[in-house]
Design a protein around this motif. Structure first.
Motif: not given
Length: 320
Positions: A115, A194-195, A197-199, A201-202, A207, A246, A250, A291
């Motif tokens: 990040y 949070d995680f 939701k991120m997964k 969206s992918l 990533i 995560l 990455q 998260n």
């Protein structure tokens, strides 16, 4: 026509002057505020930190390094200057301002992760608004946001969109109850969504990271390293634990960047040390995180103990 122009000019001067005085008042009040967004900045600009060890980086710095606990374990006073949302380029706003107003630290602990090595928009711009009169702040802010030059010329224009902040400041109604502990912001939350939701969206993809952005942020790291060389400070790069799933998302960038960090450390081994906790056993347990990217208070306390053990082994090589 001449009389009209004279009156118009006089009215403009009065209006401009009134806005200038209002901006000066708002700036001045915020520069004295103990609000959580401004308190550390005000201490920094008043030269009131001056600790031998500072922690810099993004929200992972702010949430993960407890200077009070670390001082208890290592006997080295420190202050957490984590800037949520910051990449290394945005971090220069804080770093240069700190150096200009406080004693040089002997140890600089720099959070490092993917990040921080990715280009980001300016984080929470409202926190910088009262400090346009600080040269080191203004010069570095201009590099990130081209609008600040015009905002400095037109009084109160920088506060557009922040009317609530202006009114709360005018009526002395800005929240000053929430405080951090020497810059450390503990999170008592447990694992959230949070995680997940991120997964989602992918859509099953990994990533993606920009190599150009990573290259640019490494240049910023080189600048910080040069500053540490000049002030004779040890620069400790720390990749704190992150949730293992995560890390999987990455890849392969994760391993590529860590390899590059190790090469950077070797190149600058007189100044730079790299402490890698990214794949510690903590990374496998949700109880340490709220998260995938941030540890909660339980996790940060355990991490600070591990970090302190490593720091104690380095102390003999650092002149305090």
């Amino acid at each position: 026509m001449k009389k009209f122009l004279v009156r118009f000019t006089a009215l403009f001067i009065v209006f401009y002057g009134a806005l200038f005085l209002l901006e000066y008042y708002i700036d001045n009040q915020l520069q004295k505020s103990k609000n959580i967004l401004y308190h550390d900045w005000n201490m920094l600009f008043h030269g009131q930190i001056n600790e031998p060890m500072i922690f810099i980086g993004n929200s992972r710095t702010e949430a993960h390094f407890d200077p009070v606990l670390i001082e208890k374990l290592c006997a080295i006073p420190g202050y957490n200057l984590g800037l949520p949302g910051a990449s290394l380029s945005a971090e220069q706003l804080l770093w240069k301002s700190y150096l200009a107003n406080n004693k040089n630290p002997k140890i600089v602990v720099q959070n490092i992760d993917l990040y921080s090595l990715s280009k980001k928009e300016i984080p929470e711009k409202s926190q910088f608004l009262p400090y346009y009169n600080k040269p080191e702040m203004f010069q570095n802010l201009q590099k990130i946001d081209s609008t600040v030059g015009l905002e400095k010329l037109i009084p109160m224009s920088k506060y557009r969109g922040y009317e609530s902040l202006v009114f709360k400041t005018l009526f002395n109604n800005l929240d000053q109850s929430k405080q951090k502990n020497k810059g450390y912001n503990a999170h008592i939350e447990t694992w959230n969504q949070d995680f997940a939701k991120m997964k989602k969206s992918l859509h099953g993809a990994k990533i993606k990271y920009s190599q150009n952005e990573i290259d640019q942020q490494f240049k910023e790291l080189e600048l910080i390293t040069e500053d540490c060389t000049i002030i004779k400070a040890k620069l400790i790069l720390v990749w704190a634990p992150q949730y293992f799933e995560l890390t999987q998302l990455q890849q392969p960038t994760f391993l590529q960047v860590k390899k590059r960090i190790k090469a950077f450390t070797q190149k600058n081994k007189e100044i730079v040390v790299f402490l890698d906790f990214s794949e510690s056993s903590m990374s496998n347990h949700k109880k340490y995180f709220y998260n995938s990217f941030h540890m909660n208070k339980t996790g940060s306390e355990e991490f600070c103990r591990q970090f302190s053990d490593s720091l104690n082994k380095l102390k003999s090589k650092i002149i305090l």
